[in-house]
Scaffold this active site. Sequence first.
Site, short mmCIF file in Angstrom:
data_model
loop_
_atom_site.label_atom_id
_atom_site.label_comp_id
_atom_site.label_asym_id
_atom_site.label_seq_id
_atom_site.Cartn_x
_atom_site.Cartn_y
_atom_site.Cartn_z
N ASP A 268 45.73 91.78 16.43
CA ASP A 268 45.01 92.06 17.77
C ASP A 268 45.73 91.16 18.90
OD1 ASP A 268 43.56 93.10 19.71
OD2 ASP A 268 41.52 92.47 18.70
C1 BGC Z 1 41.25 94.00 21.61
C2 BGC Z 1 41.42 95.31 20.97
C3 BGC Z 1 42.23 96.19 21.78
C4 BGC Z 1 43.43 95.23 22.20
C5 BGC Z 1 44.54 96.09 23.19
C6 BGC Z 1 41.97 93.29 22.14
O1 BGC Z 1 41.57 92.34 23.14
O2 BGC Z 1 40.35 93.24 20.79
O3 BGC Z 1 40.42 96.10 20.35
O4 BGC Z 1 42.92 97.22 21.15
O5 BGC Z 1 42.74 94.26 23.12
O6 BGC Z 1 43.90 96.23 24.25
#
Ligand code: BGC
Length: 740
Positions: A268
């Site tokens: 993530d």
């Molecule tokens: C979130 C993800 C997301 C990623 C990209 C993160 O903060 O937890 O679910 O896909 O950002 O935007």
Amino acid sequence: MSASKAEVLDRRKAITRRVETLLGQMTLVEKIGQMSQVEPGHGHAPDNLGERLRAGLIGSVINVVDVDILNELQRIATEESRLGIPLLIGRDVIHGFKTIFPIPLGQAATWNPALVEQGARVAAREAARSGVNWTFAPMIDISRDARWGRIAESYGECVLLTSELGAATVRGFQGDDLAASGSIAACAKHFAGYGAVESGRDYATTNIPDTKLRNVYFRPFQAAVDAGVSTFMTSFSDLNGVPATGNKYILDDVLRGEWAFDGFVVSDWDSIRQLNIHGLTENDRESAYEACSAGVDMEMAGDAYSNHLLGLVEGGDVSEEAIDAAVSRILRVKFELGLFENPYTDPGSLPDFANAEALNVAREAALQSVVLLKNDDGALPLAVPETASLAIIGPLADATYEQLGTWIFDGDESLSITPLAAIRSLVGDTIELRYVRAMENSRSRANPEFDVAVAAASESDAVLLFLGEESILSGEAHSRADIGLPGDQAELVRRIRAAGKPVIAVILAGRPLTLSDVVDEVDAILYAWHPGTMGGPAIADLVFGNASPSGKLPATFPRVVGQIPIYYSQKNGGKPPSKETIVHIDEIDPFAPQTSLGMSAFHLDTCFTPLFPFGHGLSYTRFGYEHIRASAAEIALGETITISAEVCNHGDLEAEEVVQLYTRDLVASITRPVKELKGFRRIRLAPLEKQTIDFELHTDDLAFYGREGRPVVEPGLFHVWIGGSSDAEQRTEFRVVQHR
Ligand code: BGC
């Protein structure tokens, strides 16, 4: 036209050969480049993007949606770098791209996998039109805590519903051929356990025993693997002391080992470097080591891999084979997407944004997502001409942005049709409408317009009260400790109630709210979640009876926040509560012996049942269930049984109903939930029509992960229910035996 299964299989074999050949030509630096995803212009992204693309140092970019810029980035990557490897272009397409569908939790309330799949397909085409080829959805974290802001992005609390809808979403995004025009790679996230964060506080710790991981949290992910999902994303959260991004057990042993997942895993957002903040590692180098060793193939938006993997390999800490394995998995997805053949996007070859079909699907999804929670004395639908005038009150009646909900990076607010606009156009001048916003936003206090709202209510035949949460109150990092209606909304409800007119609440929200203080103050409640672009027309159709509500709750509605976690598939425990074993705090007799309190699993100051159970949802007609039966009294392991019931539409309106099948395994080596959803079907019945609904259950459907961590089906007695909610009353039973 999409490719046949055989062609896809042949292509897979050919891809394996192409990956091996390409890998053989790559330097270690180029390989590590493939493992890095950057967001151009932000954070850790290098300014010299073009230069780094030419040097083969970037495998993917995130958060660019300008098709011309993306085509240019692809051109540099494929035509000016040594090996010409195209880029993965990632973007969160969570519930639509330009056309916004209901939030995933709302889509879950449709209990309609085919419709969810259609929505994902529309979203994929719109995203692909902008040059995106990879999305970070579906989020299939089981969520049993409505305080958690990201419950909005989830499909709710149930293993089966989440698994089915997650798989449907994967199919919608990816189609049956990733290389086909309009297909994009999906990502199952967040592996694993994110939905169980303590007290629903986003990013907090999780502690989940292995049997629960396997029987609950893992299962939708396993279903996503079976559906062919291309990628996985790790969770930000700490899982039993080992943050998911450094957790070899879940990523390598389970995902790759047991489930044979052959796509790749992305971290993530900067979650590799966060391993240090968690307290697992001392610095970014160690974080890169832990994540890579655990099985994270690509780093999202951080620079731990780009700064340290080379040194780790050269120092002998990470083997080049581990790097090769990660890069092969990434390259495979690029080949499967057909990017080597055509990295460019020609927007003209894909359907227009928000075309008629897209808007129709969004409208149907919104329509099927709305749940009629209560409807005293048939307050809904509103009858014309009896309702000659109508007060429309509340901060969410005409809020183009708020109805879209969380995570709508590319959503086009100008497309939104609000309930107010839709009702105006539906009723024309047949009903006199009085609109009062009453509150600046859903959180407002000290509201000078309340008097105006009460006056409008008094002058009208009925009141439609649009309440709930603005979109900013749910989603990532937007958890709440108190999940009642925010601001002075409860006060508004009481004031409007006093006007003495029928009051219909339409609630737009990103989560189940606790509604105990208002539920008795209104005659009917339509729970519309954040319904998206076409929320208005869907709500208008339901309010005026052009369609009957058919949504069912994908999550239990607690009475008070202190009941959380409350969900339908709880365990029985040794002292289950019942009406006979509970007492209310106001009724405690100080002179009675302690034992008269009942000694069961309940709270003294609220009822042990939820306000609305999982699966609940009323209709404008009445569906009756009878004659549940099993095709056999017993079945042997490996056999199938048919469970049937008759469902009758007792009303004079054609309508849809979601028929639900639940089982209970009464005795097992690991205690089993009091109910588990094992099947569901959306049906449509004409007035007075009766249909026999059959569900086939194979004994494998009854399997659970036992003490050894493997799936088992244990012979014994099973109860089975068919009904319109998890409170289904029609029950029969059958026995599973070893042999017959
Ligand atoms: C979130 C993800 C997301 C990623 C990209 C993160 O903060 O937890 O679910 O896909 O950002 O935007």
